[in-house]
Design a protein around this motif. Structure first.
Motif, short mmCIF file in Angstrom:
data_model
loop_
_atom_site.label_atom_id
_atom_site.label_comp_id
_atom_site.label_asym_id
_atom_site.label_seq_id
_atom_site.Cartn_x
_atom_site.Cartn_y
_atom_site.Cartn_z
N SER A 56 0.83 -1.21 0.00
CA SER A 56 0.00 0.00 0.00
C SER A 56 0.86 1.25 0.00
O SER A 56 1.93 1.30 0.63
N THR A 57 0.39 2.25 -0.75
CA THR A 57 1.05 3.55 -0.78
C THR A 57 0.01 4.62 -0.44
O THR A 57 -1.13 4.31 -0.10
N ALA A 58 0.40 5.89 -0.57
CA ALA A 58 -0.50 6.98 -0.23
C ALA A 58 -1.74 7.01 -1.12
O ALA A 58 -2.82 7.38 -0.69
N ASN A 59 -1.58 6.62 -2.39
CA ASN A 59 -2.68 6.70 -3.34
C ASN A 59 -3.14 5.35 -3.89
O ASN A 59 -4.10 5.29 -4.67
N ARG A 60 -2.49 4.29 -3.46
CA ARG A 60 -2.86 2.96 -3.93
C ARG A 60 -2.87 2.01 -2.74
O ARG A 60 -1.87 1.86 -2.04
N LEU A 61 -4.01 1.39 -2.52
CA LEU A 61 -4.20 0.54 -1.35
C LEU A 61 -4.27 -0.92 -1.75
O LEU A 61 -5.05 -1.30 -2.64
N GLN A 62 -3.44 -1.72 -1.12
CA GLN A 62 -3.50 -3.16 -1.31
C GLN A 62 -4.30 -3.77 -0.16
O GLN A 62 -4.03 -3.49 1.02
N LEU A 63 -5.30 -4.58 -0.51
CA LEU A 63 -6.15 -5.20 0.51
C LEU A 63 -6.12 -6.71 0.36
O LEU A 63 -6.39 -7.24 -0.72
N ILE A 64 -5.78 -7.40 1.44
CA ILE A 64 -5.89 -8.85 1.51
C ILE A 64 -7.25 -9.14 2.13
O ILE A 64 -7.45 -8.93 3.33
N THR A 65 -8.20 -9.57 1.32
CA THR A 65 -9.57 -9.69 1.77
C THR A 65 -9.74 -10.87 2.74
O THR A 65 -8.86 -11.73 2.87
N ASP A 66 -10.91 -10.90 3.39
CA ASP A 66 -11.22 -11.99 4.32
C ASP A 66 -11.27 -13.33 3.60
O ASP A 66 -11.09 -14.37 4.23
N SER A 67 -11.52 -13.31 2.29
CA SER A 67 -11.51 -14.55 1.51
C SER A 67 -10.14 -14.82 0.88
O SER A 67 -10.01 -15.65 -0.02
N GLU A 68 -9.12 -14.06 1.33
CA GLU A 68 -7.72 -14.24 0.94
C GLU A 68 -7.44 -13.86 -0.51
O GLU A 68 -6.47 -14.30 -1.11
N ASP A 69 -8.28 -13.02 -1.10
CA ASP A 69 -7.98 -12.43 -2.40
C ASP A 69 -7.13 -11.18 -2.18
O ASP A 69 -7.19 -10.54 -1.12
N THR A 70 -6.37 -10.81 -3.18
CA THR A 70 -5.56 -9.59 -3.12
C THR A 70 -6.13 -8.58 -4.11
O THR A 70 -6.17 -8.84 -5.32
N LEU A 71 -6.58 -7.44 -3.59
CA LEU A 71 -7.18 -6.40 -4.42
C LEU A 71 -6.39 -5.11 -4.28
O LEU A 71 -5.72 -4.88 -3.27
N TYR A 72 -6.50 -4.27 -5.31
CA TYR A 72 -5.83 -2.98 -5.29
C TYR A 72 -6.85 -1.89 -5.59
O TYR A 72 -7.70 -2.02 -6.48
N PHE A 73 -6.78 -0.79 -4.83
CA PHE A 73 -7.73 0.30 -4.98
C PHE A 73 -7.00 1.63 -5.12
O PHE A 73 -6.03 1.90 -4.40
N ASP A 74 -7.48 2.43 -6.05
CA ASP A 74 -7.02 3.82 -6.16
C ASP A 74 -7.77 4.62 -5.10
O ASP A 74 -9.00 4.67 -5.09
N VAL A 75 -7.04 5.26 -4.20
CA VAL A 75 -7.68 6.01 -3.10
C VAL A 75 -7.47 7.52 -3.24
O VAL A 75 -7.69 8.27 -2.29
N THR A 76 -7.09 7.96 -4.43
CA THR A 76 -6.80 9.39 -4.64
C THR A 76 -8.00 10.27 -4.33
O THR A 76 -7.91 11.24 -3.57
N GLU A 77 -9.17 9.94 -4.91
CA GLU A 77 -10.36 10.75 -4.70
C GLU A 77 -10.85 10.65 -3.26
O GLU A 77 -11.30 11.65 -2.68
N ALA A 78 -10.80 9.47 -2.70
CA ALA A 78 -11.22 9.30 -1.31
C ALA A 78 -10.38 10.15 -0.37
O ALA A 78 -10.89 10.76 0.57
N ARG A 79 -9.10 10.23 -0.65
CA ARG A 79 -8.22 11.05 0.19
C ARG A 79 -8.56 12.53 0.04
O ARG A 79 -8.59 13.28 1.01
N LYS A 80 -8.81 12.98 -1.21
CA LYS A 80 -9.16 14.38 -1.44
C LYS A 80 -10.45 14.77 -0.71
O LYS A 80 -10.59 15.89 -0.23
N LYS A 81 -11.40 13.83 -0.63
CA LYS A 81 -12.69 14.11 -0.02
C LYS A 81 -12.71 13.83 1.48
O LYS A 81 -13.75 13.95 2.13
#
Length: 229
Positions: A56-81
């Motif tokens: 995970s970085t400031a604008n990109r979030l790595q999530l290891i889900t409860d079902s053990e999948d690995t997902l990546y999210f852009d959090v730029t807009e969420a951070r701005k808001k």
């Protein structure tokens, strides 16, 4: 047996219908825990739960889900808001609401940092804080004097905070209140009731330091205060 199953199904659907209104009253014979309601398909929880990954970085979030999948999210807009609530670090439990593409986070709630004792000053004299204790097992408790309100449980559902409460009036009714988390920092929590014109500003409870009166006794001095009966 068929009649009993039909009755149970009808009762469950009735609870679901009430919950869609944002709050519900549940009789004493029914259990207040959320697990009774959440598996029912008529209410769909779109929240994605997992642990913050090491990439995970400031604008990109790595999530290891409860079902053990690995997902990546852009959090730029969420951070701005201001919808990174309040931050994230490797290994912390997160709740994410994503857009329709599933690649952009709209809200990130740090479940670990939501835990703890949250209080507001007494509305009477401002000196005695009261509020809610949010525990990591989904339980909740009242903190200090909160009138006759007794908090029982909590969860994040569709990116909102739901809290179960009852009252110390022997009616046996439980109420589920749903709140938007409008802002959160390390030591402040702002909630807005989605069905009522109410907002609450909580602060993390910090015990008052003990007052040092500057009085100390030597061992020899204490002998002077011995009382012989």
């Amino acid at each position: 047996m068929q009649d009993k199953r039909h009755h149970s199904s009808t009762l469950s659907l009735a609870i679901v219908f009430i919950l869609t209104l944002g709050s519900c009253n549940i009789s004493k014979q029914q259990h207040y825990e959320f697990e009774e309601v959440s598996p029912i398909k008529q209410i769909s929880d779109t929240t994605i739960y997992g642990i913050c990954g090491a990439q995970s970085t400031a604008n990109r979030l790595q999530l290891i889900t409860d079902s053990e999948d690995t997902l990546y999210f852009d959090v730029t807009e969420a951070r701005k808001k201001g919808m990174i609530l309040p931050s994230y670090r490797r290994g912390e439990n997160l709740c994410i609401v994503a857009d329709t593409t599933g690649t952009r986070a709209l809200t990130v709630i740090n479940k670990d940092q939501l835990l703890g004792e949250w209080v507001i000053p007494s509305p009477y004299d401002g000196s005695s804080p009261s509020g809610i204790i949010i525990k990591d097992n989904g339980d909740a408790e009242s903190f200090g004097q909160q009138g006759d309100i007794i908090y029982k449980a909590w969860r994040i559902f569709n990116g909102q905070l739901q809290i179960v409460e009852t009252r110390d009036d022997d009616t046996g009714l439980y109420t589920v209140h749903t709140y938007d988390i409008t802002r959160m920092t390390a030591d402040s929590l702002y909630l807005s009731n989605v069905n009522e014109d109410e907002t609450f500003e909580f602060g993390r409870y910090v015990p008052e330091p003990e007052t040092d009166l500057g009085i100390s006794f030597e061992d020899d001095d204490m002998d002077n205060y011995d009382i012989n009966w």
